[in-house]
Design a protein around this motif. Structure first.
Motif, short mmCIF file in Angstrom:
data_model
loop_
_atom_site.label_atom_id
_atom_site.label_comp_id
_atom_site.label_asym_id
_atom_site.label_seq_id
_atom_site.Cartn_x
_atom_site.Cartn_y
_atom_site.Cartn_z
N VAL A 1 0.88 -1.17 0.00
CA VAL A 1 0.00 0.00 0.00
C VAL A 1 0.91 1.21 0.00
N ASP A 2 0.70 2.13 -0.94
CA ASP A 2 1.57 3.30 -1.05
C ASP A 2 1.35 4.27 0.10
N THR A 3 2.31 5.18 0.28
CA THR A 3 2.28 6.09 1.43
C THR A 3 1.10 7.05 1.43
N ASP A 4 0.50 7.33 0.27
CA ASP A 4 -0.64 8.23 0.24
C ASP A 4 -1.92 7.57 0.74
N GLY A 5 -1.92 6.25 0.90
CA GLY A 5 -3.07 5.53 1.40
C GLY A 5 -4.19 5.38 0.37
N ARG A 6 -3.99 5.84 -0.85
CA ARG A 6 -5.02 5.77 -1.89
C ARG A 6 -4.63 4.87 -3.06
N HIS A 7 -3.43 4.30 -3.03
CA HIS A 7 -2.97 3.47 -4.13
C HIS A 7 -2.30 2.21 -3.60
N MET A 8 -2.37 1.15 -4.39
CA MET A 8 -1.73 -0.12 -4.05
C MET A 8 -0.86 -0.52 -5.23
N THR A 9 0.36 -0.93 -4.96
CA THR A 9 1.28 -1.36 -6.01
C THR A 9 1.34 -2.89 -6.00
N LEU A 10 1.07 -3.49 -7.15
CA LEU A 10 1.07 -4.94 -7.29
C LEU A 10 2.08 -5.33 -8.37
N SER A 11 2.77 -6.43 -8.14
CA SER A 11 3.78 -6.87 -9.11
C SER A 11 3.12 -7.15 -10.45
N ARG A 12 3.76 -6.73 -11.53
CA ARG A 12 3.35 -6.92 -12.91
C ARG A 12 2.06 -6.20 -13.29
N LEU A 13 1.36 -5.61 -12.31
CA LEU A 13 0.13 -4.87 -12.60
C LEU A 13 0.32 -3.38 -12.42
N GLY A 14 1.32 -2.99 -11.65
CA GLY A 14 1.60 -1.58 -11.42
C GLY A 14 0.79 -1.01 -10.26
#
Length: 168
Positions: free
Chosen positions: A113-126
């Motif tokens: 979960v990114d630091t802004d709390g509004r985005h999630m980073t997933l491998s191969r999906l971005g």
């Protein structure tokens, strides 16, 4: 099957996030889920082919040592042998492209979960936007009393993620 055991001093928690994926990300999520279904069906075919081959070889009076190698479907095989508690399991079924739930599991690469709390980073999906902020807000007691604590999901790396994709 080996059970998960957390390392000493670690706390295991589960979180569920609704993702706001754009059109390209929805296509990529569908692709991952379809690949997981195809891999499951391939493995099921591989196991059933081995079983059918062994059955055919046994009718030709081939000795047990020379039969095709057995490829067990772990839970099903243990259930059939009486090594698993509970009632006997039925044979695994193929997952239909039209009826199966679109789901997959991501266990390697970046999951955070990114630091802004509004985005999630997933491998191969971005990076994919999360529908709601990941903060949990005040934690209320069951008796309706004052807040016991305030919690926030801190950005961290997750070790595994199961995706269930629902298309609108």
């Amino acid at each position: 099957m080996k059970k998960f055991q957390p390392k000493a001093g670690f706390v295991v928690q589960a979180y569920r996030f609704a993702l706001d994926a754009n059109a390209a990300q929805k296509w990529a999520l569908r692709s991952h889920c379809g690949a997981a279904r195809a891999a499951y069906n391939w493995a099921l075919t591989w196991v059933e082919a081995s079983c059918s081959q062994r059955t055919a070889e046994a009718t030709y009076d081939i000795p047990e040592q020379q039969l095709t190698e057995w490829r067990p479907w772990s839970h099903y095989a243990k259930s059939g042998q009486g090594k698993r508690r509970g009632r006997a399991m039925g044979r695994p079924r193929f997952k239909s492209k039209w009826k199966a739930r679109l789901s997959c599991r991501l266990t390697t690469g970046t999951i955070r979960v990114d630091t802004d709390g509004r985005h999630m980073t997933l491998s191969r999906l971005g990076t994919i936007r999360v529908h709601e902020p990941t903060s949990t807000g005040p934690v209320r007691r069951r008796d309706g009393g004052s807040p016991a604590a305030f919690g926030r999901y801190e950005p961290t790396l997750l070790s595994s993620l199961r995706l269930s994709f629902f298309a609108n």
